[in-house]
Scaffold this motif. Structure first.
Motif, PDB file in Angstrom:
ATOM      1  N   VAL A  12       0.790  -1.241  -0.045  1.00 53.80           N
ATOM      2  CA  VAL A  12       0.073   0.120  -0.439  1.00 53.80           C
ATOM      3  C   VAL A  12       0.888   1.838  -0.078  1.00 53.80           C
ATOM      4  CG1 VAL A  12      -1.897   1.109   0.797  1.00 53.80           C
ATOM      5  CG2 VAL A  12      -1.439  -1.422   1.350  1.00 53.80           C
ATOM      6  N   ASP A  13       1.040   2.075  -1.167  1.00 52.75           N
ATOM      7  CA  ASP A  13       1.741   3.402  -1.455  1.00 52.75           C
ATOM      8  C   ASP A  13       0.760   3.668  -2.378  1.00 52.75           C
ATOM      9  OD1 ASP A  13       4.240   4.839  -2.097  1.00 52.75           O
ATOM     10  OD2 ASP A  13       4.690   3.665  -0.090  1.00 52.75           O
ATOM     11  N   ASN A  14       1.000   5.602  -2.099  1.00 50.06           N
ATOM     12  CA  ASN A  14       0.404   5.960  -3.182  1.00 50.06           C
ATOM     13  C   ASN A  14       1.693   6.600  -4.779  1.00 50.06           C
ATOM     14  OD1 ASN A  14       2.420   8.184  -1.469  1.00 50.06           O
ATOM     15  ND2 ASN A  14       1.120  10.176  -2.744  1.00 50.06           N
ATOM     16  N   SER A  15       3.265   5.990  -4.049  1.00 46.61           N
ATOM     17  CA  SER A  15       3.988   6.052  -5.302  1.00 46.61           C
ATOM     18  C   SER A  15       3.883   5.437  -6.129  1.00 46.61           C
ATOM     19  CB  SER A  15       5.214   6.461  -4.334  1.00 46.61           C
ATOM     20  OG  SER A  15       6.343   5.999  -6.250  1.00 46.61           O
ATOM     21  N   LYS A  16       3.384   4.708  -7.827  1.00 43.75           N
ATOM     22  CA  LYS A  16       3.199   3.653  -7.755  1.00 43.75           C
ATOM     23  C   LYS A  16       4.581   2.945  -8.107  1.00 43.75           C
ATOM     24  CE  LYS A  16      -1.396   4.003 -11.017  1.00 43.75           C
ATOM     25  NZ  LYS A  16      -1.541   5.222  -9.398  1.00 43.75           N
ATOM     26  N   ASP A  17       5.972   3.911  -8.735  1.00 45.42           N
ATOM     27  CA  ASP A  17       7.119   3.356  -8.879  1.00 45.42           C
ATOM     28  C   ASP A  17       7.401   2.690  -7.797  1.00 45.42           C
ATOM     29  OD1 ASP A  17       7.751   4.364 -11.179  1.00 45.42           O
ATOM     30  OD2 ASP A  17       8.038   6.493 -10.557  1.00 45.42           O
ATOM     31  N   PHE A  18       7.197   3.120  -6.473  1.00 47.46           N
ATOM     32  CA  PHE A  18       7.698   2.087  -5.286  1.00 47.46           C
ATOM     33  C   PHE A  18       7.110   1.050  -5.608  1.00 47.46           C
ATOM     34  CE2 PHE A  18       7.657   0.726  -0.772  1.00 47.46           C
ATOM     35  CZ  PHE A  18       9.242   1.589  -0.480  1.00 47.46           C
ATOM     36  N   CYS A  19       5.642   1.053  -5.682  1.00 45.88           N
ATOM     37  CA  CYS A  19       4.779  -0.431  -6.046  1.00 45.88           C
ATOM     38  C   CYS A  19       5.935  -1.374  -6.767  1.00 45.88           C
ATOM     39  CB  CYS A  19       4.157  -0.015  -6.031  1.00 45.88           C
ATOM     40  SG  CYS A  19       2.496   0.676  -4.529  1.00 45.88           S
ATOM     41  N   ASN A  20       6.381  -0.879  -7.665  1.00 51.49           N
ATOM     42  CA  ASN A  20       6.675  -1.510  -8.321  1.00 51.49           C
ATOM     43  C   ASN A  20       8.278  -1.713  -8.008  1.00 51.49           C
ATOM     44  OD1 ASN A  20       4.643  -1.565 -10.216  1.00 51.49           O
ATOM     45  ND2 ASN A  20       5.430   0.165 -11.576  1.00 51.49           N
ATOM     46  N   ILE A  21       9.219  -1.356  -7.914  1.00 51.08           N
ATOM     47  CA  ILE A  21      10.146  -1.542  -7.371  1.00 51.08           C
ATOM     48  C   ILE A  21       9.901  -2.678  -6.529  1.00 51.08           C
ATOM     49  CG2 ILE A  21      12.479  -1.201  -5.621  1.00 51.08           C
ATOM     50  CD1 ILE A  21      11.701   2.133  -7.849  1.00 51.08           C
ATOM     51  N   ILE A  22       9.026  -2.415  -5.102  1.00 50.09           N
ATOM     52  CA  ILE A  22       8.745  -3.521  -4.525  1.00 50.09           C
ATOM     53  C   ILE A  22       8.669  -4.518  -4.678  1.00 50.09           C
ATOM     54  CG2 ILE A  22       7.201  -4.312  -1.947  1.00 50.09           C
ATOM     55  CD1 ILE A  22       9.755  -2.188  -1.842  1.00 50.09           C
ATOM     56  N   LEU A  57       2.047  -4.096   3.515  1.00 50.06           N
ATOM     57  CA  LEU A  57       3.044  -3.105   3.371  1.00 50.06           C
ATOM     58  C   LEU A  57       2.767  -1.891   3.423  1.00 50.06           C
ATOM     59  CD1 LEU A  57       5.676  -4.700   1.707  1.00 50.06           C
ATOM     60  CD2 LEU A  57       5.846  -5.092   4.564  1.00 50.06           C
ATOM     61  N   PHE A  58       2.342  -0.682   3.964  1.00 47.72           N
ATOM     62  CA  PHE A  58       2.273   0.653   3.232  1.00 47.72           C
ATOM     63  C   PHE A  58       2.362   1.810   4.066  1.00 47.72           C
ATOM     64  CE2 PHE A  58       1.778   0.707   8.642  1.00 47.72           C
ATOM     65  CZ  PHE A  58       1.028   1.762   8.511  1.00 47.72           C
ATOM     66  N   ASP A  59       2.391   2.918   3.686  1.00 49.64           N
ATOM     67  CA  ASP A  59       3.325   3.953   3.517  1.00 49.64           C
ATOM     68  C   ASP A  59       2.519   4.988   4.401  1.00 49.64           C
ATOM     69  OD1 ASP A  59       4.755   5.535   3.597  1.00 49.64           O
ATOM     70  OD2 ASP A  59       4.436   6.521   1.223  1.00 49.64           O
ATOM     71  N   MET A  60       2.968   5.508   5.884  1.00 45.38           N
ATOM     72  CA  MET A  60       2.663   6.220   6.425  1.00 45.38           C
ATOM     73  C   MET A  60       0.935   7.733   5.787  1.00 45.38           C
ATOM     74  SD  MET A  60       2.145   5.600   9.774  1.00 45.38           S
ATOM     75  CE  MET A  60       1.698   6.785  10.528  1.00 45.38           C
ATOM     76  N   ILE A  61       2.222   8.309   5.179  1.00 48.11           N
ATOM     77  CA  ILE A  61       1.322   9.721   3.727  1.00 48.11           C
ATOM     78  C   ILE A  61       0.712   8.369   2.823  1.00 48.11           C
ATOM     79  CG2 ILE A  61       2.086  11.622   2.464  1.00 48.11           C
ATOM     80  CD1 ILE A  61       4.042  11.295   4.807  1.00 48.11           C
ATOM     81  N   MET A  62      -0.454   8.716   2.295  1.00 49.62           N
ATOM     82  CA  MET A  62      -1.229   8.043   1.963  1.00 49.62           C
ATOM     83  C   MET A  62      -3.230   8.662   1.159  1.00 49.62           C
ATOM     84  SD  MET A  62      -2.025   4.364   1.894  1.00 49.62           S
ATOM     85  CE  MET A  62      -1.535   4.772   3.650  1.00 49.62           C
ATOM     86  N   PRO A  63      -3.219   9.146   0.202  1.00 48.19           N
ATOM     87  CA  PRO A  63      -4.210   9.706  -0.319  1.00 48.19           C
ATOM     88  C   PRO A  63      -5.961   9.210   0.556  1.00 48.19           C
ATOM     89  CG  PRO A  63      -3.776   8.887  -2.123  1.00 48.19           C
ATOM     90  CD  PRO A  63      -2.184   8.537  -1.070  1.00 48.19           C
ATOM     91  N   LEU A  65      -6.903   8.340   3.197  1.00 46.65           N
ATOM     92  CA  LEU A  65      -6.750   7.788   4.728  1.00 46.65           C
ATOM     93  C   LEU A  65      -5.286   7.721   4.704  1.00 46.65           C
ATOM     94  CD1 LEU A  65      -8.362   6.935   6.929  1.00 46.65           C
ATOM     95  CD2 LEU A  65      -8.266   4.645   5.424  1.00 46.65           C
ATOM     96  N   ASP A  66      -5.016   8.250   5.707  1.00 46.66           N
ATOM     97  CA  ASP A  66      -3.746   8.234   5.828  1.00 46.66           C
ATOM     98  C   ASP A  66      -2.748   7.011   6.675  1.00 46.66           C
ATOM     99  OD1 ASP A  66      -4.314   8.750   8.883  1.00 46.66           O
ATOM    100  OD2 ASP A  66      -3.314  10.727   8.751  1.00 46.66           O
ATOM    101  N   GLY A  67      -1.440   6.658   7.309  1.00 46.24           N
ATOM    102  CA  GLY A  67      -1.391   6.049   7.576  1.00 46.24           C
ATOM    103  C   GLY A  67      -1.754   5.415   8.682  1.00 46.24           C
ATOM    104  N   CYS A  68      -2.308   6.085   9.691  1.00 42.41           N
ATOM    105  CA  CYS A  68      -2.604   5.924  11.088  1.00 42.41           C
ATOM    106  C   CYS A  68      -4.431   5.869  11.241  1.00 42.41           C
ATOM    107  CB  CYS A  68      -2.390   7.711  12.168  1.00 42.41           C
ATOM    108  SG  CYS A  68      -1.059   7.306  12.521  1.00 42.41           S
ATOM    109  N   GLY A  69      -4.981   6.937  10.404  1.00 40.49           N
ATOM    110  CA  GLY A  69      -6.420   6.666  10.194  1.00 40.49           C
ATOM    111  C   GLY A  69      -6.821   5.216   9.239  1.00 40.49           C
ATOM    112  N   PHE A  70      -5.811   4.303   8.358  1.00 41.02           N
ATOM    113  CA  PHE A  70      -5.860   3.236   8.081  1.00 41.02           C
ATOM    114  C   PHE A  70      -5.637   2.210   8.955  1.00 41.02           C
ATOM    115  CE2 PHE A  70      -2.907  -0.486   6.708  1.00 41.02           C
ATOM    116  CZ  PHE A  70      -3.381  -1.471   6.091  1.00 41.02           C
ATOM    117  N   LEU A  71      -4.716   2.186   9.925  1.00 40.23           N
ATOM    118  CA  LEU A  71      -4.162   1.682  11.395  1.00 40.23           C
ATOM    119  C   LEU A  71      -5.391   1.832  11.982  1.00 40.23           C
ATOM    120  CD1 LEU A  71      -0.757   1.817  11.813  1.00 40.23           C
ATOM    121  CD2 LEU A  71      -1.503   0.162  11.206  1.00 40.23           C
TER     122      LEU A  71
END
Length: 129
Positions: A12-22, A57-63, A65-71
Motif C-alpha cells: 500500500v503506497d501512493n507511489s506507483k514507482d515504489f510499489c513496482n520496485i518492491i 506493507l504500507f506507507d504512512m502518507i497516503m491520499p 486515508l493516511d497511515g494512522c487512519g488506515f491502521l
C-alpha cells in the motif's frame, strides 16, 4: 514452493514507482507473493478484506486515508487472522513511529532502506529462514 506456503503480501503506497520496485524485488523471493497493490488507504482496506494477506506493507502518507487512519480502521475490522504489518515511510519521527507501533505495526522502515534487510525481517517475522 507453492502459493499456500508463501507469505501473502499486500503493498500500500501512493507511489506507483515504489510499489513496482518492491513488487519486482518480492517476485524474486521464492517464499513470498504479492497478492495485491493499493495506492491509498481506502482501496487497501477493501483489498485486505478480499485477499486476506499475511502481511501488509504500507506507507504512512497516503491520499484519502493516511497511515494512522488506515491502521485505526484496520484494527476495527473483523479479520481473522489479522495480518502482520510493516510501515515503509520517508518520515522517521519518533512520535509517529511510536504511534504506529501502538496501532499494531511490528516494524517501521524509513525510506530508502536495504531490501536484503527488509526481506530478512519479513522472514524472521514468519520464521522462514
Amino acid at each position: 514452493m507453492d502459493n499456500i506456503s508463501k507469505i501473502k503480501i499486500i503493498i500500500v503506497d501512493n507511489s506507483k514507482d515504489f510499489c513496482n520496485i518492491i513488487n519486482k524485488y518480492l517476485l524474486r523471493q521464492s517464499d513470498m507473493v504479492v497478492t495485491g497493490i493499493a495506492n491509498d488507504g481506502v482501496e487497501a482496506l477493501k483489498l485486505i478484506q478480499e485477499k486476506k494477506p499475511d502481511l501488509i506493507l504500507f506507507d504512512m502518507i497516503m491520499p484519502n486515508l493516511d497511515g494512522c487512519g488506515f491502521l485505526s480502521k484496520l484494527n476495527t475490522m473483523d479479520i481473522d487472522p489479522m495480518p502482520r504489518i510493516i510501515a515503509l515511510s520517508s518520515i522517521g519521527l519518533d512520535k509517529i513511529i511510536q504511534n504506529t507501533m501502538a496501532l499494531g505495526v511490528e516494524h517501521y522502515f524509513v525510506k530508502p532502506f536495504d531490501l536484503n534487510v527488509f526481506t530478512k525481517t519479513i522472514r524472521q517475522m514468519f520464521k522462514l529462514h
